[in-house]
Design a protein around this motif. Structure first.
Motif, short mmCIF file in Angstrom:
data_model
loop_
_atom_site.label_atom_id
_atom_site.label_comp_id
_atom_site.label_asym_id
_atom_site.label_seq_id
_atom_site.Cartn_x
_atom_site.Cartn_y
_atom_site.Cartn_z
N UNK A 218 0.83 -1.20 0.00
CA UNK A 218 0.00 0.00 0.00
C UNK A 218 0.87 1.25 0.00
N UNK A 219 2.04 1.19 0.64
CA UNK A 219 2.93 2.34 0.68
C UNK A 219 3.76 2.49 -0.59
N UNK A 220 4.31 1.38 -1.10
CA UNK A 220 5.28 1.45 -2.19
C UNK A 220 4.76 0.94 -3.52
N UNK A 221 3.59 0.36 -3.56
CA UNK A 221 3.10 -0.27 -4.78
C UNK A 221 3.47 -1.74 -4.79
N UNK A 222 3.18 -2.38 -5.88
CA UNK A 222 3.38 -3.82 -5.99
C UNK A 222 4.83 -4.21 -5.80
N UNK A 223 5.06 -5.24 -4.99
CA UNK A 223 6.40 -5.75 -4.76
C UNK A 223 6.64 -7.02 -5.57
N UNK A 224 5.66 -7.46 -6.31
CA UNK A 224 5.75 -8.70 -7.08
C UNK A 224 6.19 -8.42 -8.51
N UNK A 225 6.76 -9.45 -9.13
CA UNK A 225 7.15 -9.38 -10.53
C UNK A 225 6.27 -10.34 -11.32
#
Length: 51
Positions: free
Chosen positions: A8-15
């Motif tokens: 929610x803070x940084x955006x998606x952490x997935x690839x």
């Protein structure tokens, strides 16, 4: 759910699936191995490469 605050803070952490393998291939790695790991957070893809 453990990553929801960070996402929610940084955006998606997935690839996207295959993104790491493709990047290794483009970087010239000759041998690329991919396997799926079952974790408490769901399945994750482990990608290794030998230059």
């Amino acid at each position: 759910m453990g990553r929801i605050h960070a996402e929610l803070q940084a955006g998606s952490l997935s690839l996207e699936a295959g993104a790491v393998s493709e990047a290794l291939h483009q970087a010239g790695f000759g041998e690329i191995c991919t396997r799926t790991l079952e974790t408490p957070f769901g399945n994750m893809e482990l990608v290794t490469g030998i230059a």
